[in-house]
Every structure is written in C-alpha cells, then in structure tokens.
Design a protein around this motif. Structure first.
Motif: not given
Length: 299
Positions: A15-44
C-alpha cells in the motif's frame, strides 16, 4: 481511483508503494481498497507484514479489469497528447496479410493521417479482447465472432504457383498427373487442395500428401525454393512472379470460404482512431468502400 489503487498495490505488493506512485497517503490507498472490498463483499488482499498478496478473488478480479485499465490509460494519454485529434491504435494483424498486403499500403495511411500512431502485432488465431489491450484485429475468419463487430475487408483468392526449377522438371501444367507429394499444404487452409481438384472433377483426398507449413509465408518460401506447388493469393506471389522466382500454373482461381475481417468490440467502435482506420482500410479492399457490416451479438 479504487481500481487504480488495486492495480498498483497488487503490482508493487505494498500500500505504501502504491501511495507513493499515485501521490496519495498510505491511509488513503488502504481506505480505497477497504471500500472496494466492502462493495464487492470479498477480500482482495492477504495482508502480510512482509508484503501484500492477492486472494484468489483478487487475482481473478484484477485479471478481468487489467485490460480495461490499460485501455483507459492509453485513452488518457492520447487525449493529453493529441487533444482529441488523433491517438494510438493497437492492432493485431495476421502475419501474411499484414506483411504482404497491409504494410505496403500503410505509407498512404500515414501520409493522410499522421495524427494516428498504428501499433501492430501478430498472433495465431482470434484475439481475446477481454484479456488483451488490443483495440482491433485484422484476422482470417468466417466473420462469426459473437459479441463483436466484424467488417469484411478482403477475400482470400488463390492460384497455384511454383518455382521455375520445379516447372522445369514437372512441367507448367497442374493436373491429375502432378506429383501429390509436391503439393505444399497450409496449416491455416485445411483441405484447400481438395477444393482445387474437386473443381476439376478429381476426387477429394488427392492433395493431402505434400509437406505442411503452419503459416502461408513459410509455404511461399518453400515454393520459391523449388520444393513444390503452393496455392497463394496474388498479393503474396506477384512480386516473386515479376522477379522470375515463381510461375503461375493456372489462370483459374479459388475463392476460399474464409476471408479477412476487421474485428473489434462494440465499446471500441466509438474510438476516433479506429473509425478513421476502418474507413481507410475498407477503401483499400478490392471491393471498395461500403462493405456490408456484420455485427454478431452474444446470445
């Protein structure tokens, strides 16, 4: 954004590497993934201290969306670079029709449409657009591709050719006495010699003894080397005939049951570069513009 976070996190396993590449914080990336997992109702992801790992569901989902993300990235780059005036087109082309028919005509397209960059690749068999960043394919088929648009471009019209060294030994007539072991086979055209001889009233099976080559250009080169007779379209043979490397053995022609089609997904039909290339390509056909379009939809 959540899909971009998914792709970057999976590729970088962090998540940290993704945050650096996308110019986001690590927390923002983590929240995006959590929201996507909740929407799909699966762990990614399996969240491990040393590195992230995709779950089976995550791997399947990423495989499905990766071509769409690549297309989105290319569309964004094209708009930024060309301001909507052109762009790049990823095209898959059959090896023989690409090398001998399409590429010799491309200088005209480039002069007329310098704002479009054509990226050409080749492969055997039909393109799986769901698993590939290819926009369109000029492919050899019967035009029956469910769920895809298929524009007829060019028929495959064949005549027999052989090298002067071969005709010097066996004559320039192709008939029932022609050695069957000298009839060069195409892997992509099963039974084509049978079709040729049946037209002359010679039973099927007469043309199955010769050597078999997987692609048409290999069969062409075998004939030029004096290894036998091959059925070829004129656009592949004419330069060799003019140079004295091949001779045509019959005025008769055989139109094969399949031909060349421009194939592309419904959602790609609105791409400006594809629209421009399609119009130009159909104009290059022996049949000229106005080719009947067949749209095959999945049941």
């Amino acid at each position: 954004m959540s899909l971009l976070c998914l792709e970057a996190s999976a590729r970088l396993r962090s998540f940290t590497g993704a945050a650096h590449e996308l110019h986001l914080t690590q927390g923002a990336v983590s929240r995006q993934i959590q929201a996507l997992e909740q929407r799909l109702d699966v762990k990614l992801f399996i969240r491990r201290r040393e590195a992230l790992a995709l779950t089976d569901a995550g791997r399947y989902y990423l495989d499905e969306i990766a071509p769409l993300l690549q297309r989105l990235d290319r569309a964004t780059a094209n708009v930024m670079a060309f301001k909507g005036r052109g762009g790049a087109l990823a095209l898959s082309v059959g090896a023989s029709v690409g090398a001998y028919w399409l590429i010799p005509r491309l200088p005209d397209f480039t002069r007329e449409h310098g704002e479009i960059t054509l990226n050409l690749g080749t492969r055997v068999g039909p393109v799986d657009f769901s698993a590939s960043p290819i926009d369109a394919s000029l492919e050899f088929s019967d035009g029956q591709r469910p769920g895809l648009r298929c524009d007829f471009v060019l028929p495959l019209v064949l005549s027999p050719y052989a090298a002067p060294s071969w005709t010097g030994l066996h004559g320039r007539t192709l008939d029932a006495d022609t050695p069957r072991a000298a009839l060069i086979q195409h892997g992509t055209l099963p039974g084509v010699w049978d079709e040729w001889f049946i037209q002359d009233g010679i039973p099927g099976g007469a043309g199955r003894d010769g050597p078999r080559y997987e692609i048409m250009s290999m069969a062409l080169n075998a004939a030029v080397a004096g290894m036998g007779v091959v059925l070829l379209p004129g656009y592949m043979a004419e330069d060799h005939v003019a140079a004295g490397r091949l001779r045509r053995l019959s005025r008769r022609q055989l139109r094969y049951s399949k031909g060349y089609y421009l194939v592309y997904p419904e959602e790609a039909a609105g791409m400006k570069p594809l629209q421009i290339f399609r119009s130009w390509l159909l104009g290059q056909s022996e049949h000229g513009p106005g080719i009947q379009q067949t749209v095959m939809r999945a049941a």
